[in-house]
Design a protein around this motif. Structure first.
Motif, PDB file in Angstrom:
ATOM      1  N   UNK A 288       1.640   1.123  -9.505  1.00 54.76           N
ATOM      2  CA  UNK A 288       1.484   2.194  -8.529  1.00 54.76           C
ATOM      3  C   UNK A 288       0.064   2.308  -8.003  1.00 54.76           C
ATOM      4  N   UNK A 289      -0.215   3.436  -7.367  1.00 57.18           N
ATOM      5  CA  UNK A 289      -1.498   3.665  -6.729  1.00 57.18           C
ATOM      6  C   UNK A 289      -2.618   3.817  -7.756  1.00 57.18           C
ATOM      7  N   UNK A 290      -3.768   3.186  -7.457  1.00 51.39           N
ATOM      8  CA  UNK A 290      -4.968   3.369  -8.264  1.00 51.39           C
ATOM      9  C   UNK A 290      -5.911   4.330  -7.551  1.00 51.39           C
ATOM     10  N   UNK A 291      -6.201   4.041  -6.280  1.00 50.67           N
ATOM     11  CA  UNK A 291      -7.073   4.863  -5.454  1.00 50.67           C
ATOM     12  C   UNK A 291      -6.837   4.429  -4.014  1.00 50.67           C
ATOM     13  N   UNK A 292      -7.073   5.325  -3.066  1.00 50.67           N
ATOM     14  CA  UNK A 292      -7.047   4.897  -1.676  1.00 50.67           C
ATOM     15  C   UNK A 292      -8.208   5.529  -0.925  1.00 50.67           C
ATOM     16  N   UNK A 293      -8.646   4.841   0.131  1.00 45.41           N
ATOM     17  CA  UNK A 293      -9.758   5.323   0.939  1.00 45.41           C
ATOM     18  C   UNK A 293      -9.281   5.604   2.358  1.00 45.41           C
ATOM     19  N   UNK A 294     -10.023   6.458   3.044  1.00 44.02           N
ATOM     20  CA  UNK A 294      -9.701   6.800   4.426  1.00 44.02           C
ATOM     21  C   UNK A 294     -10.985   6.821   5.231  1.00 44.02           C
ATOM     22  N   UNK A 295     -11.024   6.074   6.356  1.00 47.06           N
ATOM     23  CA  UNK A 295     -12.238   5.993   7.148  1.00 47.06           C
ATOM     24  C   UNK A 295     -12.271   7.049   8.247  1.00 47.06           C
ATOM     25  N   UNK A 296     -13.269   6.974   9.131  1.00 38.66           N
ATOM     26  CA  UNK A 296     -13.470   7.987  10.164  1.00 38.66           C
ATOM     27  C   UNK A 296     -12.312   8.046  11.158  1.00 38.66           C
ATOM     28  N   UNK A 297     -11.551   6.964  11.263  1.00 40.16           N
ATOM     29  CA  UNK A 297     -10.419   6.916  12.191  1.00 40.16           C
ATOM     30  C   UNK A 297      -9.091   7.246  11.521  1.00 40.16           C
ATOM     31  N   UNK A 298      -9.159   7.629  10.241  1.00 38.01           N
ATOM     32  CA  UNK A 298      -7.951   7.973   9.522  1.00 38.01           C
ATOM     33  C   UNK A 298      -7.203   6.779   8.969  1.00 38.01           C
ATOM     34  N   UNK A 299      -7.790   5.592   9.064  1.00 37.57           N
ATOM     35  CA  UNK A 299      -7.129   4.393   8.546  1.00 37.57           C
ATOM     36  C   UNK A 299      -7.291   4.321   7.025  1.00 37.57           C
ATOM     37  N   UNK A 300      -6.188   4.031   6.349  1.00 36.34           N
ATOM     38  CA  UNK A 300      -6.181   4.025   4.885  1.00 36.34           C
ATOM     39  C   UNK A 300      -6.238   2.599   4.336  1.00 36.34           C
ATOM     40  N   UNK A 301      -6.949   2.454   3.229  1.00 42.32           N
ATOM     41  CA  UNK A 301      -6.926   1.222   2.445  1.00 42.32           C
ATOM     42  C   UNK A 301      -6.476   1.593   1.049  1.00 42.32           C
ATOM     43  N   UNK A 302      -5.389   0.973   0.593  1.00 43.42           N
ATOM     44  CA  UNK A 302      -4.813   1.323  -0.701  1.00 43.42           C
ATOM     45  C   UNK A 302      -5.101   0.254  -1.737  1.00 43.42           C
ATOM     46  N   UNK A 303      -5.438   0.693  -2.937  1.00 44.75           N
ATOM     47  CA  UNK A 303      -5.647  -0.203  -4.087  1.00 44.75           C
ATOM     48  C   UNK A 303      -4.551   0.130  -5.101  1.00 44.75           C
ATOM     49  N   UNK A 304      -3.666  -0.842  -5.345  1.00 43.63           N
ATOM     50  CA  UNK A 304      -2.502  -0.580  -6.190  1.00 43.63           C
ATOM     51  C   UNK A 304      -2.453  -1.541  -7.372  1.00 43.63           C
ATOM     52  N   UNK A 305      -1.736  -1.088  -8.389  1.00 41.08           N
ATOM     53  CA  UNK A 305      -1.428  -1.935  -9.535  1.00 41.08           C
ATOM     54  C   UNK A 305      -0.022  -2.494  -9.325  1.00 41.08           C
ATOM     55  N   UNK A 306       0.077  -3.812  -9.235  1.00 41.68           N
ATOM     56  CA  UNK A 306       1.368  -4.436  -8.923  1.00 41.68           C
ATOM     57  C   UNK A 306       2.273  -4.595 -10.143  1.00 41.68           C
ATOM     58  N   UNK A 307       1.706  -4.404 -11.325  1.00 44.09           N
ATOM     59  CA  UNK A 307       2.496  -4.552 -12.547  1.00 44.09           C
ATOM     60  C   UNK A 307       2.255  -3.359 -13.470  1.00 44.09           C
ATOM     61  N   UNK A 308       3.162  -3.131 -14.379  1.00 44.85           N
ATOM     62  CA  UNK A 308       3.044  -2.028 -15.334  1.00 44.85           C
ATOM     63  C   UNK A 308       2.268  -2.490 -16.559  1.00 44.85           C
ATOM     64  N   UNK A 309       1.087  -1.934 -16.732  1.00 47.19           N
ATOM     65  CA  UNK A 309       0.277  -2.225 -17.923  1.00 47.19           C
ATOM     66  C   UNK A 309      -0.137  -0.911 -18.598  1.00 47.19           C
TER      67      UNK A 309
END
Length: 416
Positions: A288-309
């Protein structure tokens, strides 16, 4: 004539073509740098193309470097050339133009690095450098540099430097009031050369003169040990390129020793690389989600965990008011997923991300480009993260090694 101690003249000196080119070129160069930023990973080192076309003004706002600004700077340069008493370092003037241009943003995290500072910054990010092996911080109340961590088996340790020492001279030069990066640059240097530090030690401010021989240092960003009752203790001092491997090695060793519970200590960890902290979190979090960022234009960059650990042992994470940035990404994630009890004091509250941008001439720009959010969408910028159990640090003068916060963390993790 003289007025109030200043020389004053109604007749201004004629324009100097060289000065005009210098000011116009420097300012427009800085302007274009601010305009053209290639897309890249947060906190990565992004290159900007050397040629820029079709740029005539600041995107989406009023032009900063207009004719009036150029004219005023030409006037200032002409007055300096004509009246200034001492020698003029034109290169330094150019560097301060760039520095001041970025400082005008009023953002404490955005800054311009000259060539030497950029080189040092890259060394710090990579985790290896030539120096003495100590982590330092600026004590704002005194202007002195305080040693907060001496690396084991380093030139600093061998030369007698101790945690808590306050540096007031480097090679006989007073450093009070200097920027921390300036002081660190003086202490670093070529492998095999010597550097002398004058320090105050202890409450009585005993003066010590220490000399060290510089060597190649890999930052020891992870410290660990097995405490009683199979409680693993792992301290991360910052998140650099070398941190992930050090963390994995430490966890493997603790597991091999029979670890049943874990304390991760992020106190006074100022942060570091987003990619590094996310890689570490991938070893602890569910899918699931680890953290996400949002820039001045509202564009999101998502950092996710692809596996269950998902980490399945009792876990406590320790923080304080100097735990910032990537440390807060870590803390916010494990808190949102309910994987750890957070112990200590309110974190710093740095919830914005900076990007390092290569200016193609050996210099770089550090610019705030986005705000980050925890998996549940919390923004901690200017607020910080509140621990699940608040424990203020209590200094024990009779026992400098005493740590009431760690004692409480040990109690909590063994109750889970």
């Amino acid at each position: 004539m003289e007025q109030n101690g200043y020389q004053y003249s109604e007749n201004l000196p004629p324009k100097k073509e060289d000065g005009h080119k210098f000011i116009k070129g420097a300012l427009l160069g800085a302007l274009l740098v601010c305009l053209v930023i290639a897309a890249g990973t947060a906190l990565g080192f992004v290159k900007i193309g050397p040629k820029v076309q079709g740029v005539s003004s600041v995107a989406g706002g009023e032009q900063v470097v207009d004719d009036a600004t150029e004219t005023k700077l030409e006037l200032i340069q002409a007055l300096i050339d004509r009246y200034y008493l001492h020698d003029i370092d034109k290169d330094a003037q150019k560097e301060y133009l760039y520095l001041g241009y970025v400082a005008g943003l009023g953002d404490q995290y955005s800054t311009y690095y000259d060539e030497e500072e950029t080189k040092q910054l890259m060394e710090d990010t990579e985790g290896t450098f030539s120096g003495i092996g100590a982590t330092m911080t600026l004590e704002e109340s005194t202007g002195l540099v305080e040693v907060v961590n001496v690396y084991p088996d380093s030139p600093a340790e061998k030369g007698g430097l101790k945690d808590g020492d306050k540096i007031y001279q480097v090679d006989g030069e007073d450093i009070a009031g200097q920027d921390l990066s300036e002081v660190v640059a003086k202490i670093k240097g070529e492998k095999g050369t010597d550097v002398s530090l004058s320090v105050y030690r202890g409450d009585d401010m005993e003066e010590k003169e220490l000399t060290f021989t510089r060597d190649t240092i890999e930052k020891a960003t992870v410290e660990y040990e097995m405490k009683e009752n199979h409680v693993g203790y792992l301290k991360i001092t910052e998140f650099d390129d070398v941190t992930y491997d050090q963390y994995v090695n430490a966890m493997d060793d603790l597991e091999n020793q029979g670890m049943e519970r874990l304390i991760i200590d992020l106190r006074s960890n100022p942060g570091g690389n987003v990619s590094t902290v996310c890689d570490i979190l991938k070893t602890l979090l569910p899918k699931g989600m680890i953290v996400y960022t949002e820039d001045k234009n509202g564009e999101k960059t998502e950092y996710k965990n692809d596996e269950d650990h998902t980490f399945d042992k009792p876990l406590v994470v320790m923080v304080n008011g100097n735990s910032a940035s990537a440390s807060e990404i870590f803390t916010g994630a494990v808190q949102d997923y309910g994987l750890a009890t957070i112990v200590g004091t309110q974190t710093y509250g740095k919830g914005v991300v900076q990007q390092l941008i290569d200016l193609q001439d050996g210099t770089c720009l550090k610019l705030t480009v986005s705000q980050y959010y925890t998996p549940k969408g919390r923004s901690i910028n200017g607020v910080g993260i509140e621990p699940d159990e608040i424990v203020e640090y209590e200094e024990n003068k009779e026992d400098p090694n005493a740590d009431n916060q760690l004692d409480r963390a040990m109690e909590i993790v063994q109750q889970k």
